[in-house]
Scaffold this motif. Structure first.
Motif, mmCIF file in Angstrom:
data_model
loop_
_atom_site.group_PDB
_atom_site.id
_atom_site.type_symbol
_atom_site.label_atom_id
_atom_site.label_comp_id
_atom_site.label_asym_id
_atom_site.label_seq_id
_atom_site.Cartn_x
_atom_site.Cartn_y
_atom_site.Cartn_z
ATOM 1 N N ALA A 266 -15.184 9.421 -3.851
ATOM 2 C CA ALA A 266 -14.212 10.272 -3.169
ATOM 3 C C ALA A 266 -13.489 11.214 -4.125
ATOM 4 C CB ALA A 266 -13.195 9.405 -2.428
ATOM 5 N N ALA A 267 -13.175 12.394 -3.610
ATOM 6 C CA ALA A 267 -12.418 13.395 -4.365
ATOM 7 C C ALA A 267 -10.975 12.932 -4.541
ATOM 8 C CB ALA A 267 -12.460 14.734 -3.629
ATOM 9 N N PRO A 268 -10.298 13.407 -5.585
ATOM 10 C CA PRO A 268 -8.921 12.965 -5.839
ATOM 11 C C PRO A 268 -7.962 13.236 -4.691
ATOM 12 C CG PRO A 268 -9.545 14.813 -7.272
ATOM 13 C CD PRO A 268 -10.793 14.300 -6.643
ATOM 14 N N GLU A 269 -8.152 14.361 -3.961
ATOM 15 C CA GLU A 269 -7.224 14.651 -2.857
ATOM 16 C C GLU A 269 -7.347 13.622 -1.736
ATOM 17 O OE1 GLU A 269 -10.786 17.556 -2.284
ATOM 18 O OE2 GLU A 269 -9.646 16.632 -3.930
ATOM 19 N N ILE A 270 -8.536 13.038 -1.584
ATOM 20 C CA ILE A 270 -8.715 11.983 -0.582
ATOM 21 C C ILE A 270 -8.051 10.694 -1.047
ATOM 22 C CG2 ILE A 270 -10.430 10.483 0.533
ATOM 23 C CD1 ILE A 270 -12.283 12.894 0.656
ATOM 24 N N ASN A 309 -12.140 -3.058 -10.767
ATOM 25 C CA ASN A 309 -11.079 -2.860 -9.790
ATOM 26 C C ASN A 309 -11.093 -1.434 -9.236
ATOM 27 O OD1 ASN A 309 -8.291 -2.207 -8.780
ATOM 28 N ND2 ASN A 309 -7.973 -4.371 -9.285
ATOM 29 N N ASP A 310 -11.216 -1.313 -7.905
ATOM 30 C CA ASP A 310 -11.240 0.000 -7.271
ATOM 31 C C ASP A 310 -9.929 0.760 -7.465
ATOM 32 O OD1 ASP A 310 -13.822 -0.259 -6.435
ATOM 33 O OD2 ASP A 310 -13.365 -0.649 -4.329
ATOM 34 N N ASN A 311 -8.830 0.043 -7.486
ATOM 35 C CA ASN A 311 -7.536 0.703 -7.677
ATOM 36 C C ASN A 311 -7.460 1.382 -9.044
ATOM 37 O OD1 ASN A 311 -6.491 -0.018 -5.154
ATOM 38 N ND2 ASN A 311 -5.787 -2.012 -5.927
ATOM 39 N N GLU A 312 -8.077 0.767 -10.037
ATOM 40 C CA GLU A 312 -8.105 1.367 -11.369
ATOM 41 C C GLU A 312 -8.957 2.629 -11.368
ATOM 42 O OE1 GLU A 312 -9.275 0.224 -15.991
ATOM 43 O OE2 GLU A 312 -9.155 -1.365 -14.473
ATOM 44 N N VAL A 313 -10.069 2.600 -10.614
ATOM 45 C CA VAL A 313 -10.903 3.796 -10.462
ATOM 46 C C VAL A 313 -10.082 4.914 -9.818
ATOM 47 C CG1 VAL A 313 -12.918 4.784 -9.307
ATOM 48 C CG2 VAL A 313 -13.073 2.509 -10.335
ATOM 49 N N CYS A 314 -9.351 4.571 -8.765
ATOM 50 C CA CYS A 314 -8.496 5.563 -8.083
ATOM 51 C C CYS A 314 -7.552 6.246 -9.066
ATOM 52 C CB CYS A 314 -7.678 4.882 -6.982
ATOM 53 S SG CYS A 314 -8.582 4.537 -5.475
ATOM 54 N N GLN A 315 -6.870 5.462 -9.858
ATOM 55 C CA GLN A 315 -5.893 6.005 -10.796
ATOM 56 C C GLN A 315 -6.543 6.926 -11.814
ATOM 57 O OE1 GLN A 315 -2.562 5.900 -10.685
ATOM 58 N NE2 GLN A 315 -2.859 4.849 -8.723
ATOM 59 N N LYS A 316 -7.701 6.526 -12.313
ATOM 60 C CA LYS A 316 -8.401 7.356 -13.305
ATOM 61 C C LYS A 316 -8.783 8.710 -12.713
ATOM 62 C CE LYS A 316 -10.367 3.898 -16.450
ATOM 63 N NZ LYS A 316 -9.841 4.562 -17.681
ATOM 64 N N VAL A 317 -9.364 8.692 -11.509
ATOM 65 C CA VAL A 317 -9.805 9.943 -10.877
ATOM 66 C C VAL A 317 -8.608 10.816 -10.539
ATOM 67 C CG1 VAL A 317 -10.980 10.952 -8.877
ATOM 68 C CG2 VAL A 317 -11.939 8.929 -9.999
ATOM 69 N N MET A 318 -7.547 10.214 -10.004
ATOM 70 C CA MET A 318 -6.357 10.996 -9.655
ATOM 71 C C MET A 318 -5.665 11.553 -10.894
ATOM 72 S SD MET A 318 -4.599 9.078 -6.363
ATOM 73 C CE MET A 318 -4.435 7.468 -7.130
ATOM 74 N N ASN A 319 -5.864 10.881 -12.038
ATOM 75 C CA ASN A 319 -5.292 11.364 -13.305
ATOM 76 C C ASN A 319 -6.186 12.382 -14.004
ATOM 77 O OD1 ASN A 319 -3.021 9.768 -13.003
ATOM 78 N ND2 ASN A 319 -3.864 8.058 -14.195
ATOM 79 N N GLY A 320 -7.295 12.728 -13.369
ATOM 80 C CA GLY A 320 -8.147 13.780 -13.916
ATOM 81 C C GLY A 320 -9.357 13.306 -14.688
ATOM 82 N N GLU A 321 -9.562 12.004 -14.822
ATOM 83 C CA GLU A 321 -10.748 11.508 -15.531
ATOM 84 C C GLU A 321 -11.986 11.681 -14.644
ATOM 85 O OE1 GLU A 321 -10.719 7.926 -17.831
ATOM 86 O OE2 GLU A 321 -8.527 7.800 -17.754
ATOM 87 N N ARG A 322 -13.122 11.933 -15.295
ATOM 88 C CA ARG A 322 -14.368 12.136 -14.569
ATOM 89 C C ARG A 322 -15.472 11.309 -15.203
ATOM 90 N NH1 ARG A 322 -11.068 13.484 -11.693
ATOM 91 N NH2 ARG A 322 -10.666 15.515 -10.726
#
Length: 333
Positions: A266-270, A309-322
């Motif tokens: 999912a994209a960060p905005e989602i 952990n999916d929540n950790e993935v969320c944080q990384k993507v929302m923080n700009g990591e790819r």
């Protein structure tokens, strides 16, 4: 329903004997057979002979088959309904796939020959009463064809729909990648990516957001490790995402295909606002397309597989990591 089945049971002459797909541009060849233009042109250029009779053929002698084209158009202008255990039946009670409110069974025609088919039942959604949307969307050569809606006499679930679709004998792209001894040739992957992108452009043109682009939702109908153009993949699950205005969740308490966010794609905005339907756009689909390509270059590896952990993935993507460039992926790609 009887009239609908009469047309559907005569699928044989609507299918190209070379591509095994319903005709889009039927042409008559010198051997007296009708073929899909693109398929027979490629075959003649490579072999010079009929795939059925070995007779010499010429591309210049191909002629449009207007009669078959008219029948195909008439077939597609109608809504088709099929009755389980009357027109079609499940090959086995055991499902091919079952997860998050979606179940798929391999099926077969009763008493007639036709294309390979499967049944897809989706629970927990507000289903339409007709298959016109699916038929319209599935005219694209790289989107899985839906032939109609299936009436199940024993089905007492009001919020469900069962669709009759074409069956991909090669499975999905994730399964294919996992089964290969090595990563497919980059030219083969490029062809697959182009076909998926063409399908996505078609959906975007029709204002449909997929919302769940991943290798598991790309079905493989032909695979050739050496000839890129011999490969054929088709997109599925395009109308079942929350980005589509056709369906809406019945409630947040139920777990369905609509209430689950594919976090690792999912994209960060989602991820920031998953409850906002407006977060799902063609831009978020483009982001997921990039993750799909990463997945393919990683031979079906789960995105962010080093993080449990999916929540950790969320944080990384929302923080700009790819995701990092896969080792097999060239700088150009």
């Amino acid at each position: 329903m009887a009239d609908s089945f009469k047309a559907s049971s005569e699928f044989g002459f609507l299918l190209c004997p070379l591509t095994h797909q319903i005709f889009e541009d039927p042409v008559l060849a010198e051997d007296g057979q009708t073929y899909e233009r693109e398929g027979i042109v490629h075959h003649i250029q490579k072999n010079g002979t009929s795939p059925l009779t070995q007779q010499l053929l010429s591309v210049d002698q191909l002629r449009p088959n207007s009669i078959i084209k008219k029948i195909v158009n008439e077939f597609r202008s109608k809504h088709y309904y099929f009755k389980l255990d009357t027109h079609i039946k499940k090959k086995s009670r055991r499902a091919l796939f079952q997860a998050h409110g979606k179940t798929v069974w391999e099926a077969e025609w009763i008493g007639k020959d036709g294309p390979s088919i499967c049944l897809m039942k989706i629970n927990g959604i507000k289903a339409l009463k007709e298959a016109s949307f699916y038929e319209k969307m599935t005219r694209h050569p790289n989107i899985v064809k839906t032939y109609g809606i299936v009436d199940e006499p024993a089905n007492i679930t009001s919020h469900s729909i069962t669709l009759l679709q074409e069956y991909a004998s090669e499975g999905n792209l994730f399964e294919l990648l996992q089964d290969q001894p090595s990563m497919p040739n980059e030219h083969v992957l490029s062809e697959i990516f182009v076909q998926i992108s063409d399908a996505m452009v078609f959906l975007a043109h029709n204002q449909v957001v997929h919302g769940d682009l991943a290798c598991r939702n790309v079905l493989v109908f032909r695979y050739d490790a050496n000839e890129p153009k011999h490969n054929l993949v088709k997109l599925t699950d395009f109308g079942l995402s929350r980005g589509s205005s056709m369906y809406a969740p019945l409630g947040t308490a139920s777990t369905t295909t609509l209430t689950i966010v594919p976090i690792r794609y999912a994209a960060p905005e989602i991820l920031r606002n998953s409850n906002n339907k407006n977060s799902y756009t063609e831009k978020s689909d483009v982001f997921s397309m990039g993750v799909l390509m990463w997945e393919a270059y990683s031979k079906g590896e789960m995105p962010w597989s080093n993080i449990e952990n999916d929540n950790e993935v969320c944080q990384k993507v929302m923080n700009g990591e790819r995701l990092k460039q896969p080792s097999k992926c060239t700088d150009r790609m």
